[in-house]
Design an enzyme around this catalytic site. Structure first.
Site, mmCIF file in Angstrom:
data_model
loop_
_atom_site.group_PDB
_atom_site.id
_atom_site.type_symbol
_atom_site.label_atom_id
_atom_site.label_comp_id
_atom_site.label_asym_id
_atom_site.label_seq_id
_atom_site.Cartn_x
_atom_site.Cartn_y
_atom_site.Cartn_z
ATOM 1 N N SER B 11 -1.543 -2.986 -0.969
ATOM 2 C CA SER B 11 -1.982 -1.680 -0.463
ATOM 3 C C SER B 11 -1.644 -0.587 -1.477
ATOM 4 C CB SER B 11 -1.298 -1.363 0.871
ATOM 5 O OG SER B 11 -1.587 -2.350 1.832
ATOM 6 N N ARG B 34 3.331 6.537 -0.146
ATOM 7 C CA ARG B 34 3.716 5.951 1.140
ATOM 8 C C ARG B 34 3.107 6.730 2.311
ATOM 9 N NH1 ARG B 34 7.140 1.890 2.623
ATOM 10 N NH2 ARG B 34 7.905 1.714 0.482
ATOM 11 N N HIS B 37 -0.336 5.509 2.524
ATOM 12 C CA HIS B 37 -0.285 4.162 3.077
ATOM 13 C C HIS B 37 -0.179 4.196 4.603
ATOM 14 C CE1 HIS B 37 2.180 0.455 4.077
ATOM 15 N NE2 HIS B 37 1.128 -0.078 3.504
#
Lengths: 206, 206
Positions: B11, B34, B37
Site C-alpha cells: 500500500s 500513513r 493509507h
C-alpha cells in the site's frame, strides 16, 4: 455556545443545502447524510451503494435486538451502544477474543479472517460491520455464498489500496442486504456512522 | 494470501507512486503517507499542515513515555497502545471519566470542554489528540494561550461543518508544535494514524 444536538442539526442543514438535488429516498438520505457529516466528504454521495432492502432489514434487526459485530474496535466504540440497549442489542468485536488467536494459529490464517469464523454463530440475523479489513469482508462473502450464514445486513466499508475496492465489488453482487461503496475509501468511522443512522431510525416512529 | 505487513508495504509503495513529486521531507512524509493509507484520500497531501518542530517534539515525547490524551474513544482505540508500552507511555480518553461529567454539570459546559480541563495536569509535555470535537480544540487553545499548559504536540484534526475549520485555523497560529489541516476534513481515524506514524518513528533508530 451551541449544544451538541444543535451543532448536529445545523450541520445536517448545511449538508442538505450543499448536496443539492439527489435521488436518494428520505430513509437512504439519513444514512448518506450522516456519512457525509462524519467524513466531511461529499464524494460519498456518488460512491455509496445501498441494497434496496438494506435499511428496512437493518432497522428491523436493530429493533429485534440483533447482534452487531465489527471488524475493528474503532468501529465498535464508534457505534452508539447506549441507544442500542433499549432494543436489547449489543456491539461486539472479536479481534481480541482468545478463540480468534487460537483459530488463527491453528489454521494459519489472519486474525481478521479467524474473527469472522468465530463470529458466525452469533451472526445469523445480525449485522456485520467491516470498516477496515478487506480480508474480513472476503471471508464473510465466502461463508454467505456457501450458505453458512445470512446476516440481516452487511455494512461493508473497508478502506485501502489492496483488495478493499475488490472486496466491495464482490459484496455488490451478493443478494444479502448490504451497504457499501465503490472505490478505495471507507473506514471504521463511516461504518459506525452508517450503523448509527440506522439506530436513530430504529428509535423513530414508523 | 498476503500477510498484514506485506499489505501495508505494498500500500505504501502504491501511495508513493501515485503521490508523485512533493515537498515533504522524509519524516513528514511518513506521517502524510500513513494518513493517506488510512483515508484513501490523496487530498491530505495538499491540506495537512505540520509545524516545523512537530515530528521531533512528538517523537521525543513518545520516547520519554509521555501521556497521549484523545478527545474520543475511537481515537484512543485506534492508537497502537501495544507499541507504546515499551516506552512507558499510555493513551487515555477522559470523556467517560466521572470527573468530566461532574465538571460539565457544575460549570454548565459540554463534556468535550470539561474533558480538556480535567486532562490539563496530565498534559504538560504530553500529546493531545483531537479527532472529533472542535470545542475540545478551542478549549485547549484557550488554555495554551493563557499559558496554563504547553503540550509537546497537538494533533488537531477535528472533522465537520461547524467550527472544525475555524478551530484548526486558530491552531495554525499557535507556537506550540502541532499537526493539523485546512478545511472540514479530519477524524479520529486520521488523528490516530498521525500518532501511529510517530510511534513507528519513535521505535526506529535515529
Amino acid at each position: 455556545m451551541m449544544k451538541p444536538n444543535e451543532i448536529e442539526r445545523l450541520s445536517f442543514q448545511m449538508i442538505d443545502g450543499e448536496a443539492g438535488v439527489h435521488d436518494f429516498p428520505p430513509d437512504q438520505w439519513q444514512v448518506v447524510r450522516r456519512v457525509i457529516h462524519t467524513s466531511a466528504d461529499f464524494e460519498w454521495q456518488g460512491m455509496i451503494r445501498l441494497h434496496p432492502e438494506a435499511i428496512a432489514s437493518g432497522v428491523a434487526a436493530i429493533r429485534s435486538g440483533c447482534a452487531i459485530i465489527t471488524d475493528t474496535n474503532m468501529a465498535r466504540v464508534g457505534i452508539r451502544q447506549r441507544d442500542l440497549t433499549r432494543f436489547g442489542g449489543a456491539v461486539a468485536c472479536y479481534m481480541a477474543d482468545e478463540r480468534v488467536a487460537e483459530t488463527a494459529a491453528r489454521e494459519g490464517i489472519t486474525r481478521a479472517k479467524a474473527a469472522v469464523d468465530v463470529a458466525l454463530p452469533a451472526l445469523a440475523g445480525g449485522i456485520y460491520v467491516v470498516g477496515n479489513a478487506p480480508t474480513a469482508l472476503l471471508r464473510l462473502i465466502e461463508h454467505m455464498e456457501a450458505g453458512r450464514v445470512r446476516p440481516a445486513l452487511v455494512v461493508g466499508l473497508p478502506v485501502g489500496f489492496v483488495n478493499a475496492a475488490e472486496s466491495k465489488a464482490l459484496l455488490l453482487g451478493c443478494d444479502v442486504p448490504h451497504i457499501t461503496n465503490v472505490g478505495r475509501k471507507g473506514g471504521s468511522n463511516v461504518a459506525a456512522a452508517v450503523v448509527n443512522a440506522l439506530i436513530v431510525m430504529a428509535g423513530e416512529k414508523d
